[in-house]
Design a protein around this motif. Structure first.
Motif, PDB file in Angstrom:
ATOM      1  N   MET A   1       0.806  -1.217   0.000  1.00 56.48           N
ATOM      2  CA  MET A   1       0.000   0.000   0.000  1.00 56.48           C
ATOM      3  C   MET A   1       0.839   1.267   0.000  1.00 56.48           C
ATOM      4  O   MET A   1       0.319   2.356  -0.202  1.00 56.48           O
ATOM      5  N   VAL A   2       2.137   1.144   0.242  1.00 55.63           N
ATOM      6  CA  VAL A   2       2.992   2.312   0.472  1.00 55.63           C
ATOM      7  C   VAL A   2       4.175   2.287  -0.485  1.00 55.63           C
ATOM      8  O   VAL A   2       4.791   1.238  -0.706  1.00 55.63           O
ATOM      9  N   ALA A   3       4.496   3.452  -1.056  1.00 55.01           N
ATOM     10  CA  ALA A   3       5.636   3.557  -1.967  1.00 55.01           C
ATOM     11  C   ALA A   3       6.889   4.077  -1.263  1.00 55.01           C
ATOM     12  O   ALA A   3       8.004   3.714  -1.629  1.00 55.01           O
ATOM     13  N   ASP A   4       6.707   4.946  -0.264  1.00 58.01           N
ATOM     14  CA  ASP A   4       7.855   5.497   0.448  1.00 58.01           C
ATOM     15  C   ASP A   4       7.405   6.035   1.796  1.00 58.01           C
ATOM     16  O   ASP A   4       6.247   6.466   1.959  1.00 58.01           O
ATOM     17  N   ILE A   5       8.292   5.980   2.765  1.00 56.48           N
ATOM     18  CA  ILE A   5       8.083   6.602   4.075  1.00 56.48           C
ATOM     19  C   ILE A   5       9.300   7.474   4.330  1.00 56.48           C
ATOM     20  O   ILE A   5      10.423   6.972   4.423  1.00 56.48           O
ATOM     21  N   VAL A   6       9.075   8.771   4.409  1.00 57.86           N
ATOM     22  CA  VAL A   6      10.163   9.732   4.538  1.00 57.86           C
ATOM     23  C   VAL A   6      10.064  10.426   5.887  1.00 57.86           C
ATOM     24  O   VAL A   6       9.001  10.928   6.265  1.00 57.86           O
ATOM     25  N   VAL A   7      11.174  10.456   6.600  1.00 60.59           N
ATOM     26  CA  VAL A   7      11.266  11.213   7.849  1.00 60.59           C
ATOM     27  C   VAL A   7      12.213  12.391   7.635  1.00 60.59           C
ATOM     28  O   VAL A   7      13.316  12.204   7.114  1.00 60.59           O
ATOM     29  N   VAL A   8      11.758  13.569   7.991  1.00 61.87           N
ATOM     30  CA  VAL A   8      12.631  14.740   8.083  1.00 61.87           C
ATOM     31  C   VAL A   8      12.752  15.038   9.560  1.00 61.87           C
ATOM     32  O   VAL A   8      11.785  15.457  10.207  1.00 61.87           O
ATOM     33  N   ASP A   9      13.936  14.775  10.128  1.00 59.88           N
ATOM     34  CA  ASP A   9      14.048  14.848  11.580  1.00 59.88           C
ATOM     35  C   ASP A   9      14.285  16.274  12.063  1.00 59.88           C
ATOM     36  O   ASP A   9      14.310  17.233  11.281  1.00 59.88           O
ATOM     37  N   SER A  10      14.436  16.406  13.365  1.00 58.71           N
ATOM     38  CA  SER A  10      14.562  17.731  13.979  1.00 58.71           C
ATOM     39  C   SER A  10      15.839  18.446  13.567  1.00 58.71           C
ATOM     40  O   SER A  10      15.947  19.666  13.721  1.00 58.71           O
ATOM     41  N   ARG A  11      16.812  17.719  13.016  1.00 57.98           N
ATOM     42  CA  ARG A  11      18.040  18.338  12.511  1.00 57.98           C
ATOM     43  C   ARG A  11      17.903  18.749  11.055  1.00 57.98           C
ATOM     44  O   ARG A  11      18.819  19.328  10.491  1.00 57.98           O
ATOM     45  N   GLY A  12      16.767  18.392  10.425  1.00 54.92           N
ATOM     46  CA  GLY A  12      16.570  18.685   9.012  1.00 54.92           C
ATOM     47  C   GLY A  12      17.116  17.616   8.097  1.00 54.92           C
ATOM     48  O   GLY A  12      17.139  17.794   6.876  1.00 54.92           O
ATOM     49  N   GLU A  13      17.568  16.500   8.648  1.00 54.94           N
ATOM     50  CA  GLU A  13      18.065  15.399   7.829  1.00 54.94           C
ATOM     51  C   GLU A  13      16.890  14.575   7.301  1.00 54.94           C
ATOM     52  O   GLU A  13      15.911  14.348   8.005  1.00 54.94           O
ATOM     53  N   THR A  14      17.013  14.115   6.055  1.00 53.31           N
ATOM     54  CA  THR A  14      15.941  13.390   5.392  1.00 53.31           C
ATOM     55  C   THR A  14      16.310  11.919   5.246  1.00 53.31           C
ATOM     56  O   THR A  14      17.407  11.579   4.802  1.00 53.31           O
ATOM     57  N   TYR A  15      15.367  11.063   5.622  1.00 54.13           N
ATOM     58  CA  TYR A  15      15.555   9.619   5.534  1.00 54.13           C
ATOM     59  C   TYR A  15      14.447   9.035   4.656  1.00 54.13           C
ATOM     60  O   TYR A  15      13.264   9.246   4.925  1.00 54.13           O
ATOM     61  N   THR A  16      14.818   8.328   3.603  1.00 55.93           N
ATOM     62  CA  THR A  16      13.857   7.703   2.700  1.00 55.93           C
ATOM     63  C   THR A  16      13.966   6.184   2.819  1.00 55.93           C
ATOM     64  O   THR A  16      14.995   5.655   3.244  1.00 55.93           O
ATOM     65  N   SER A  17      12.907   5.489   2.395  1.00 54.65           N
ATOM     66  CA  SER A  17      12.898   4.034   2.551  1.00 54.65           C
ATOM     67  C   SER A  17      13.760   3.337   1.509  1.00 54.65           C
ATOM     68  O   SER A  17      14.305   2.263   1.776  1.00 54.65           O
ATOM     69  N   GLY A  18      13.862   3.922   0.296  1.00 53.28           N
ATOM     70  CA  GLY A  18      14.609   3.275  -0.772  1.00 53.28           C
ATOM     71  C   GLY A  18      13.991   1.959  -1.210  1.00 53.28           C
ATOM     72  O   GLY A  18      14.642   1.141  -1.863  1.00 53.28           O
ATOM     73  N   LYS A  19      12.721   1.758  -0.884  1.00 50.73           N
ATOM     74  CA  LYS A  19      12.081   0.468  -1.137  1.00 50.73           C
ATOM     75  C   LYS A  19      11.652   0.308  -2.586  1.00 50.73           C
ATOM     76  O   LYS A  19      11.679  -0.795  -3.129  1.00 50.73           O
ATOM     77  N   THR A  20      11.222   1.397  -3.203  1.00 51.13           N
ATOM     78  CA  THR A  20      10.747   1.330  -4.578  1.00 51.13           C
ATOM     79  C   THR A  20      11.532   2.329  -5.435  1.00 51.13           C
ATOM     80  O   THR A  20      12.373   3.083  -4.938  1.00 51.13           O
ATOM     81  N   ALA A  21      11.224   2.347  -6.723  1.00 50.29           N
ATOM     82  CA  ALA A  21      11.891   3.281  -7.623  1.00 50.29           C
ATOM     83  C   ALA A  21      11.486   4.721  -7.337  1.00 50.29           C
ATOM     84  O   ALA A  21      12.201   5.661  -7.714  1.00 50.29           O
ATOM     85  N   PHE A  22      10.346   4.911  -6.666  1.00 55.67           N
ATOM     86  CA  PHE A  22       9.883   6.260  -6.342  1.00 55.67           C
ATOM     87  C   PHE A  22      10.472   6.713  -5.013  1.00 55.67           C
ATOM     88  O   PHE A  22      10.515   5.960  -4.039  1.00 55.67           O
ATOM     89  N   THR A  23      10.932   7.977  -4.975  1.00 53.90           N
ATOM     90  CA  THR A  23      11.434   8.577  -3.748  1.00 53.90           C
ATOM     91  C   THR A  23      10.679   9.874  -3.489  1.00 53.90           C
ATOM     92  O   THR A  23      10.664  10.765  -4.338  1.00 53.90           O
ATOM     93  N   GLY A  24      10.045   9.971  -2.333  1.00 53.27           N
ATOM     94  CA  GLY A  24       9.306  11.171  -1.988  1.00 53.27           C
ATOM     95  C   GLY A  24      10.222  12.360  -1.776  1.00 53.27           C
ATOM     96  O   GLY A  24      11.341  12.217  -1.271  1.00 53.27           O
ATOM     97  N   GLN A  25       9.737  13.542  -2.155  1.00 54.93           N
ATOM     98  CA  GLN A  25      10.523  14.771  -2.016  1.00 54.93           C
ATOM     99  C   GLN A  25       9.698  15.822  -1.260  1.00 54.93           C
ATOM    100  O   GLN A  25       9.213  16.781  -1.859  1.00 54.93           O
ATOM    101  N   PRO A  26       9.509  15.654   0.046  1.00 55.53           N
ATOM    102  CA  PRO A  26       8.715  16.636   0.780  1.00 55.53           C
ATOM    103  C   PRO A  26       9.403  17.999   0.819  1.00 55.53           C
ATOM    104  O   PRO A  26      10.629  18.085   0.904  1.00 55.53           O
ATOM    105  N   ASP A  27       8.598  19.045   0.713  1.00 59.68           N
ATOM    106  CA  ASP A  27       9.160  20.392   0.753  1.00 59.68           C
ATOM    107  C   ASP A  27       9.261  20.868   2.190  1.00 59.68           C
ATOM    108  O   ASP A  27       8.448  20.515   3.047  1.00 59.68           O
ATOM    109  N   PHE A  28      10.267  21.675   2.460  1.00 55.94           N
ATOM    110  CA  PHE A  28      10.518  22.095   3.834  1.00 55.94           C
ATOM    111  C   PHE A  28       9.501  23.128   4.319  1.00 55.94           C
ATOM    112  O   PHE A  28       9.352  23.339   5.512  1.00 55.94           O
ATOM    113  N   PHE A  29       8.778  23.766   3.383  1.00 56.14           N
ATOM    114  CA  PHE A  29       7.689  24.650   3.795  1.00 56.14           C
ATOM    115  C   PHE A  29       6.601  23.849   4.512  1.00 56.14           C
ATOM    116  O   PHE A  29       6.086  24.266   5.559  1.00 56.14           O
TER     117      PHE A  29
END
Length: 220
Positions: free
Chosen positions: A78-106
């Protein structure tokens, strides 16, 4: 007699449409609830939280540990990617599928400052034009508090299939946010576009159901 027959046909049509929309809304609510539970599991998983806050490890090591831990938490059907942007501003992606989420910092900043529990305000597409709906949540650990934001990306087709079955083969439906963003539709080219003229939602020829969230009209 003709007016009576026409009134009965219209009444039957409207009743059937409302029943279908009630069934469709239940599918949407259940889907949103499933994403909420996944977000809760990610937020409150102690091994995942500890790996993200371990500054003695390199970013690459934390990313690898994050991806390994997600395997125990996510249903990738059911899920293509799970992205965490932590309190330091570092971004973690799942790398599970060919799609990578790109959340905006706004949006990350909005989630952080608003206190709102759920944001569904964007559709992202891959190179082939396949659409993914973004569910955003504050990353708030029950014990340790705020740690950033979580974004769960689901294929538009998964969201569409959650409710479209009730509409039948000949039905047509759109899932639209309160801001007019089309999240799901049979005509895939419409997904991600915006209804700038909201009066269509109130026209007599367009029958719709409002699903409120936090006291506001969130879905049509």
């Amino acid at each position: 007699a003709q007016q009576i027959a026409s009134a009965r046909i219209e009444h039957t049509y409207m009743t059937n449409t409302e029943d279908l929309q009630d069934a469709m809304s239940e599918g949407i609510k259940l889907f949103v609830a499933d994403m909420g539970m996944l977000s809760f599991r990610v937020q409150n998983d102690n091994p995942l939280f500890e790996c993200l806050r371990d500054e003695s490890r390199s970013y690459e090591d934390r990313l690898s540990a994050y991806r390994d831990r997600l395997e125990a938490l996510a249903d990738w059907s059911m899920v293509a990617d799970i992205v965490v942007v932590d309190s330091r501003g570092e971004t973690y992606t799942s790398g599970k599928t060919a799609f990578t989420g790109q959340p905006d910092f706004f949006t990350v900043e909005e989630i952080t400052n608003s206190g709102q529990g759920l944001w569904i305000n964007a559709v992202e597409k891959d190179r082939d034009g396949t659409a993914y709906v973004r569910f955003g949540y504050p990353y708030h650990h029950t014990v340790y508090g705020w740690n950033g934001a979580i974004f769960i990306y689901v294929p538009e087709t998964a969201l569409y299939n959650a409710y479209e079955g009730a509409a039948g083969q000949h039905g047509r439906s759109l899932l639209v946010t309160g801001d007019g963003l089309i999240l799901a539709a049979r005509e895939k080219e419409k997904v991600g576009s915006t209804l700038f003229d909201h009066t269509i939602l109130d026209s007599k020829s367009f029958h719709h159901l409002r699903l409120p969230y936090n006291g506001e009209d969130s879905f049509y």
